[in-house]
Scaffold this motif. Structure first.
Motif, short mmCIF file in Angstrom:
data_model
loop_
_atom_site.label_atom_id
_atom_site.label_comp_id
_atom_site.label_asym_id
_atom_site.label_seq_id
_atom_site.Cartn_x
_atom_site.Cartn_y
_atom_site.Cartn_z
N VAL A 97 89.54 47.12 172.23
CA VAL A 97 90.21 46.19 171.33
C VAL A 97 91.20 45.28 172.03
CG1 VAL A 97 89.84 47.56 169.24
CG2 VAL A 97 91.89 47.96 170.62
N ALA A 98 91.62 45.65 173.24
CA ALA A 98 92.55 44.80 173.99
C ALA A 98 92.66 45.27 175.43
CB ALA A 98 93.94 44.81 173.35
N LYS A 99 93.00 44.33 176.32
CA LYS A 99 93.25 44.63 177.72
C LYS A 99 94.51 43.89 178.13
CE LYS A 99 88.35 44.73 178.82
NZ LYS A 99 87.28 44.14 179.63
N ILE A 100 95.39 44.58 178.85
CA ILE A 100 96.61 43.96 179.35
C ILE A 100 96.63 44.12 180.87
CG2 ILE A 100 99.12 43.98 179.34
CD1 ILE A 100 98.99 45.05 176.49
N GLY A 101 96.71 43.01 181.57
CA GLY A 101 96.66 43.02 183.02
C GLY A 101 97.96 42.62 183.68
N LYS A 102 99.07 43.17 183.27
CA LYS A 102 100.37 42.82 183.84
C LYS A 102 100.70 43.61 185.11
CE LYS A 102 101.57 40.03 180.45
NZ LYS A 102 101.72 38.61 180.59
N HIS A 103 100.09 44.76 185.32
CA HIS A 103 100.34 45.54 186.53
C HIS A 103 99.69 44.85 187.72
CE1 HIS A 103 102.25 49.17 184.92
NE2 HIS A 103 101.46 49.03 183.85
N THR A 104 100.32 44.95 188.89
CA THR A 104 99.80 44.31 190.09
C THR A 104 99.04 45.28 191.00
OG1 THR A 104 101.91 44.65 191.20
CG2 THR A 104 101.58 42.53 190.08
N THR A 105 99.07 46.56 190.66
CA THR A 105 98.35 47.60 191.40
C THR A 105 97.70 48.53 190.38
OG1 THR A 105 100.32 48.99 191.53
CG2 THR A 105 99.95 47.48 193.38
N PRO A 106 96.87 49.50 190.83
CA PRO A 106 96.25 50.41 189.86
C PRO A 106 97.27 51.09 188.95
CG PRO A 106 95.24 50.68 192.01
CD PRO A 106 96.41 49.76 192.20
N VAL A 107 96.92 51.19 187.69
CA VAL A 107 97.77 51.88 186.72
C VAL A 107 97.49 53.38 186.88
CG1 VAL A 107 98.45 52.10 184.31
CG2 VAL A 107 97.60 49.91 185.16
N ASN A 108 98.52 54.14 187.24
CA ASN A 108 98.34 55.56 187.52
C ASN A 108 98.49 56.45 186.29
OD1 ASN A 108 97.92 55.03 190.20
ND2 ASN A 108 100.01 55.50 190.81
N THR A 109 99.37 56.06 185.39
CA THR A 109 99.68 56.94 184.27
C THR A 109 100.10 56.13 183.05
OG1 THR A 109 100.92 58.93 183.62
CG2 THR A 109 102.10 57.27 184.92
N LEU A 110 99.92 56.73 181.89
CA LEU A 110 100.44 56.15 180.66
C LEU A 110 100.66 57.25 179.64
CD1 LEU A 110 97.60 56.21 178.92
CD2 LEU A 110 97.34 53.94 179.81
N LYS A 111 101.56 56.98 178.70
CA LYS A 111 101.90 57.99 177.70
C LYS A 111 102.45 57.33 176.46
CE LYS A 111 102.67 62.36 176.59
NZ LYS A 111 101.57 63.17 176.19
N PHE A 112 101.93 57.72 175.30
CA PHE A 112 102.47 57.24 174.03
C PHE A 112 103.75 57.99 173.70
CE2 PHE A 112 98.27 55.49 173.28
CZ PHE A 112 98.56 54.33 172.59
N ASN A 113 104.66 57.30 173.02
CA ASN A 113 105.89 57.90 172.54
C ASN A 113 105.54 58.81 171.36
OD1 ASN A 113 108.30 58.14 170.79
ND2 ASN A 113 109.24 56.78 172.28
N ALA A 114 106.01 60.05 171.40
CA ALA A 114 105.69 61.02 170.35
C ALA A 114 106.34 60.70 169.02
CB ALA A 114 106.10 62.42 170.81
N LYS A 115 107.43 59.92 169.03
CA LYS A 115 108.15 59.60 167.79
C LYS A 115 107.79 58.24 167.21
CE LYS A 115 110.72 63.31 168.08
NZ LYS A 115 110.41 64.46 167.28
N GLN A 116 107.38 57.30 168.07
CA GLN A 116 107.02 55.96 167.62
C GLN A 116 105.56 55.70 167.99
OE1 GLN A 116 110.45 54.19 169.76
NE2 GLN A 116 110.71 53.03 167.86
#
Length: 142
Positions: A97-116
């Motif tokens: 549904v979407a792609k964001i390419g703001k990182h300049t190197t490989p994205v190693n990790t991501l995590k959603f906020n448990a409260k929001q």
């Protein structure tokens, strides 16, 4: 211990937050499969499926995965990709549904906020950390 299922994949994975969770697997970065394919696939698996050898659905991704995470409400599955992109998938619609390419190197990790439910944090190999509002991922210029 009883083995419930086996998925012969070299993949990163994440469980959904449902009462009967789905397992998402994404082709792991830095790997080559038995067919020497460079294709990257996101697959959704159910332990309750009649055919545990077939995923419930699959989506082709733009690069291989370093990490996966489900939004707390399970509406979005985010992938940290080897090409510096954070890609967002709809598990219900089985599409990107979407792609964001703001990182300049490989994205190693991501995590959603448990409260929001709408807040995601991503980090890359250069140490860049970005906070995203997934309510705005389809906006131009985001």
């Amino acid at each position: 211990m009883v083995k419930l299922a086996e998925y012969p994949r070299t993949a990163t994975f994440a469980w959904s937050h449902d009462k009967v969770p789905l397992l998402a697997t994404g082709t792991a970065s830095g790997t080559v499969d038995a067919d020497f394919s460079s294709e990257s696939t996101l697959e959704l698996w159910s332990l309750l499926s009649a055919d545990v050898e077939k995923p419930q659905g699959s989506i082709t991704a733009s690069a291989k995965f370093n990490d996966l995470d489900w939004s707390p409400d399970n509406s979005i599955l985010a992938g940290a990709l080897d090409n510096g992109i954070v890609e967002f998938f709809s598990p219900k619609e089985l599409k990107s549904v979407a792609k964001i390419g703001k990182h300049t190197t490989p994205v190693n990790t991501l995590k959603f906020n448990a409260k929001q439910d709408n807040v995601l944090c991503s980090g890359d190999s250069r140490g860049e950390i970005f906070i995203w509002d997934i309510n705005k991922i389809t906006s131009s210029g985001y």
